[in-house]
Scaffold this active site. Structure first.
Site, mmCIF file in Angstrom:
data_model
loop_
_atom_site.group_PDB
_atom_site.id
_atom_site.type_symbol
_atom_site.label_atom_id
_atom_site.label_comp_id
_atom_site.label_asym_id
_atom_site.label_seq_id
_atom_site.Cartn_x
_atom_site.Cartn_y
_atom_site.Cartn_z
ATOM 1 N N SER A 23 2.945 -7.117 2.435
ATOM 2 C CA SER A 23 2.080 -6.482 1.432
ATOM 3 C C SER A 23 0.615 -6.564 1.873
ATOM 4 O O SER A 23 0.223 -7.508 2.562
ATOM 5 C CB SER A 23 2.274 -7.262 0.130
ATOM 6 N N PRO A 24 -0.201 -5.593 1.456
ATOM 7 C CA PRO A 24 -1.622 -5.649 1.830
ATOM 8 C C PRO A 24 -2.291 -6.922 1.319
ATOM 9 O O PRO A 24 -2.069 -7.334 0.178
ATOM 10 C CB PRO A 24 -2.220 -4.430 1.118
ATOM 11 N N CYS A 26 -6.220 -8.517 1.423
ATOM 12 C CA CYS A 26 -7.634 -8.545 1.782
ATOM 13 C C CYS A 26 -7.969 -9.856 2.469
ATOM 14 O O CYS A 26 -7.546 -10.920 2.020
ATOM 15 C CB CYS A 26 -8.504 -8.461 0.530
ATOM 16 N N GLN A 101 -3.352 0.641 4.040
ATOM 17 C CA GLN A 101 -3.647 0.909 2.631
ATOM 18 C C GLN A 101 -5.071 1.446 2.544
ATOM 19 O O GLN A 101 -6.024 0.757 2.924
ATOM 20 C CB GLN A 101 -3.522 -0.368 1.792
ATOM 21 N N TYR A 183 -8.690 -0.637 -9.270
ATOM 22 C CA TYR A 183 -9.612 0.049 -8.376
ATOM 23 C C TYR A 183 -9.695 1.538 -8.752
ATOM 24 O O TYR A 183 -9.056 1.978 -9.701
ATOM 25 C CB TYR A 183 -9.209 -0.210 -6.915
ATOM 26 N N ARG A 231 0.375 2.852 -4.180
ATOM 27 C CA ARG A 231 0.576 1.600 -4.923
ATOM 28 C C ARG A 231 0.022 1.774 -6.328
ATOM 29 O O ARG A 231 -1.108 2.239 -6.494
ATOM 30 C CB ARG A 231 -0.097 0.407 -4.236
HETATM 31 C C1 LIG Z 1 -4.951 -13.055 -0.113
HETATM 32 C C2 LIG Z 1 -4.456 -11.861 -0.872
HETATM 33 C C3 LIG Z 1 -5.099 -10.639 -0.705
HETATM 34 C C4 LIG Z 1 -4.624 -9.496 -1.363
HETATM 35 N N1 LIG Z 1 -5.188 -8.267 -1.093
HETATM 36 C C5 LIG Z 1 -4.593 -7.142 -1.548
HETATM 37 C C6 LIG Z 1 -4.981 -5.867 -1.083
HETATM 38 O O1 LIG Z 1 -5.822 -5.734 -0.183
HETATM 39 N N2 LIG Z 1 -4.381 -4.778 -1.612
HETATM 40 C C7 LIG Z 1 -3.390 -4.896 -2.563
HETATM 41 O O2 LIG Z 1 -2.872 -3.873 -3.024
HETATM 42 N N3 LIG Z 1 -2.984 -6.105 -2.987
HETATM 43 C C8 LIG Z 1 -3.524 -7.209 -2.487
HETATM 44 N N4 LIG Z 1 -3.043 -8.438 -2.853
HETATM 45 C C9 LIG Z 1 -1.871 -8.496 -3.720
HETATM 46 C C10 LIG Z 1 -0.606 -8.622 -2.876
HETATM 47 O O3 LIG Z 1 -0.403 -7.502 -2.033
HETATM 48 C C11 LIG Z 1 0.647 -8.811 -3.783
HETATM 49 O O4 LIG Z 1 0.790 -7.657 -4.570
HETATM 50 C C12 LIG Z 1 0.537 -10.042 -4.668
HETATM 51 O O5 LIG Z 1 0.006 -11.149 -3.971
HETATM 52 C C13 LIG Z 1 1.894 -10.445 -5.237
HETATM 53 O O6 LIG Z 1 2.813 -10.673 -4.199
HETATM 54 P P1 LIG Z 1 3.228 -12.171 -3.706
HETATM 55 O O7 LIG Z 1 3.732 -12.903 -4.923
HETATM 56 O O8 LIG Z 1 4.303 -11.917 -2.670
HETATM 57 O O9 LIG Z 1 2.001 -12.827 -3.139
HETATM 58 C C14 LIG Z 1 -3.525 -9.597 -2.246
HETATM 59 C C15 LIG Z 1 -2.924 -10.844 -2.437
HETATM 60 C C16 LIG Z 1 -3.364 -11.958 -1.748
HETATM 61 C C17 LIG Z 1 -2.634 -13.262 -1.935
#
Ligand SMILES: Cc1cc2nc3c(=O)[nH]c(=O)nc-3n(C[C@H](O)[C@H](O)[C@H](O)COP(=O)(O)O)c2cc1C
Length: 361
Positions: A23-24, A26, A101, A183, A231
Site C-alpha cells: 500500500s502507498p 508517505c 499513486q 485529500y 483509492r
Molecule cells: C507510514 C504510512 C504512510 C502512509 N501514506 C499513505 C499514502 O501516501 N497514501 C495512502 O493512500 N495511504 C497512506 N497510508 C495508509 C496506508 O496505505 C494504509 O491504507 C493504512 O496504513 C492501513 O493499512 P495497514 O493496516 O496495512 O497499515 C499510509 C500509512 C502509513 C503507515
C-alpha cells in the site's frame, strides 16, 4: 487446497503474479518533491519480495498539492529523473510490478510531517496557500483553503494529466488516483468539504463530477494497455458525510468510465471521525463495492496475517489485498505468506537459495 492469494490477477495487459500489494506509504523524505536514496531503499526492499505489486507513496501533481514540503512529487523534470532512477533500480534488482499513486492534498496540504506533529505549517515554516472545493478548513487551526474557480479546476486537472504522462515515460505499470483520506478528490466527493453551489457541488452527481473529469483526462493520457484505478474512502465515519452507498454509485460510474479497480479505504476527511479500528475494518466496504458495482477491489486496513488475507480473497470479498505497516514490518511478507499457505512467491535469481524448495528455516 491451492491458495487464491497466490493466483495471478489480470488488469488490462498487466498480469499481477499474486493478489498482494504494498500500500502507498508517505515517507516525508523527498527533496523538493524528488526521490533520493531513501526511496531506493524503501521501495527497493519491497520490490524484492513483499508483494506482487508495490505502489509508491502519494506522489503529488504540484508543489502546492504536497501534504508537506518533504513529500514526493512528479511535477518537474528533476522529479521525473529522480523517480525514474528509483523505478529502474527496483526493476533491475526486484521482481514486483510497480505502480504509482498520484495525489493532490487539497486543504490538507502545507503541513508538517506526522513525525514533526502533522500540524499546518506556520508562515515562518513556509506555509503556502492551499486550494479545495470550498473555503472550509480541515479542522480548527488549519489553513482556510481558496475555493477553486474554473481556471483552478482546469489547471489541477492538467497537472494530473502531466504527472500521468511523466509516470508513463518512467514506465510505471499502473496508476492509482488518490481520492481518499480527505485529500483533494475526496474533498469534492464529501458534502462536508464540498459546499459549492455550481455544478461541482450539491447533488451526488455534481460532487462526483470533478473526480470523474480528472479520471477521464488521466485515462486519455495514460497508455490504454496499462491499468488505472482509484483509492477511495468508503465512508467519512461522520454523520452527514460521504457514505458506502455513495461509494457504490461512484464505483459504478467509474467502471463505466473505464476504471480498472477501487482500492477501498475509509476516513481522514474530518478530525471528528470515529473509526472502529479492528482487523480488516474496511473489508465490508470493499466487499459491498465489489458485489454491488462489479468493480475489481483492493482491500486495505489492518490486514496483517496470511490466512486472514487468504480468507478475504478466497471468500470473494476482495480481489487484491493491500498491506502497509505489515510490509514495513516484514518486507518479505509474500515469501512468508507463500510458505504458510502453500503458494509460490517470486524471488530474484540470486536469492533462489532461500526458496522453500532448497532451504527450510
Ligand atoms: C507510514 C504510512 C504512510 C502512509 N501514506 C499513505 C499514502 O501516501 N497514501 C495512502 O493512500 N495511504 C497512506 N497510508 C495508509 C496506508 O496505505 C494504509 O491504507 C493504512 O496504513 C492501513 O493499512 P495497514 O493496516 O496495512 O497499515 C499510509 C500509512 C502509513 C503507515
Amino acid at each position: 487446497m491451492a491458495s487464491t492469494l497466490f493466483t495471478p490477477f489480470p488488469l488490462r495487459d498487466l498480469q499481477l503474479p499474486n493478489r498482494i500489494v504494498v500500500s502507498p506509504m508517505c515517507q516525508y523524505m523527498a527533496d523538493d518533491g524528488s526521490a533520493n536514496d531513501w526511496h531506493l531503499m524503501h521501495l527497493g526492499q519491497f520490490a524484492m519480495g513483499a508483494a506482487g505489486l508495490v505502489i509508491t507513496e502519494a506522489t503529488h501533481v504540484s508543489a502546492i498539492g504536497r501534504i508537506s514540503p518533504r513529500c514526493l512529487g512528479l511535477y518537474s523534470d528533476e522529479n521525473e529523473k529522480a523517480l525514474a532512477r528509483v523505478v529502474d533500480f527496483c526493476r533491475k534488482y526486484g521482481v514486483a510490478k510497480i505502480g504509482i499513486q498520484l495525489a493532490h492534498a487539497g486543504r490538507k496540504a502545507s503541513s508538517l510531517p506526522p513525525a514533526q506533529g502533522g500540524k499546518p505549517l506556520t508562515a515562518e515554516q513556509g506555509a503556502w496557500k492551499t486550494v479545495a472545493p470550498s473555503a472550509l478548513p480541515f479542522g480548527p487551526g488549519w489553513h482556510v483553503p481558496e475555493a477553486m474557480d474554473r481556471h483552478a479546476l482546469l489547471a489541477v486537472k492538467q497537472q494530473f494529466v502531466e504527472s500521468a504522462k511523466r509516470a508513463a515515460r518512467i514506465g510505471f505499470d499502473l496508476v492509482e488516483l488518490h481520492a481518499a483520506h480527505g485529500y483533494l478528490l475526496h474533498e469534492f466527493l464529501s458534502p462536508i468539504s464540498n459546499q459549492r453551489t455550481d455544478e461541482y457541488g450539491g447533488s451526488l452527481a455534481n460532487r462526483m463530477r470533478y473526480p470523474l473529469e480528472v479520471f477521464d483526462a488521466v485515462r486519455a493520457a495514460w497508455p490504454k494497455e496499462r491499468p488505472l484505478g482509484v483509492r477511495v474512502s468508503a465512508t467519512d465515519w461522520i454523520d452527514g458525510g460521504w457514505t458506502p452507498e455513495e461509494t457504490v454509485v461512484f464505483a459504478s460510474q467509474m467502471k463505466a468510465h473505464g476504471c480498472d479497480f477501487f482500492d477501498v479505504s475509509s476516513g481522514a476527511l474530518d478530525p471528528r471521525q470515529q473509526i472502529p479500528f479492528a482487523p480488516g475494518y474496511n473489508v465490508p466496504f470493499g466487499e459491498k463495492v465489489k458485489k454491488e458495482s462489479g468493480m475489481a477491489t483492493m482491500s486495505v486496513g489492518m490486514i496483517t496475517r496470511p490466512q486472514q488475507a487468504e480468507d478475504i480473497v478466497s471468500g470473494g470479498k476482495a480481489d487484491l489485498i493491500a498491506i502497509a505497516r505489515g510490509a514495513m514490518d516484514d518486507p518479505r511478507w509474500a515469501w512468508h505468506a507463500a510458505r504458510e499457505l502453500g503458494g509460490e512467491a517470486l524471488y530474484s535469481a540470486n536469492y533462489q537459495r532461500c526458496t522453500p524448495a532448497v532451504w527450510k528455516p
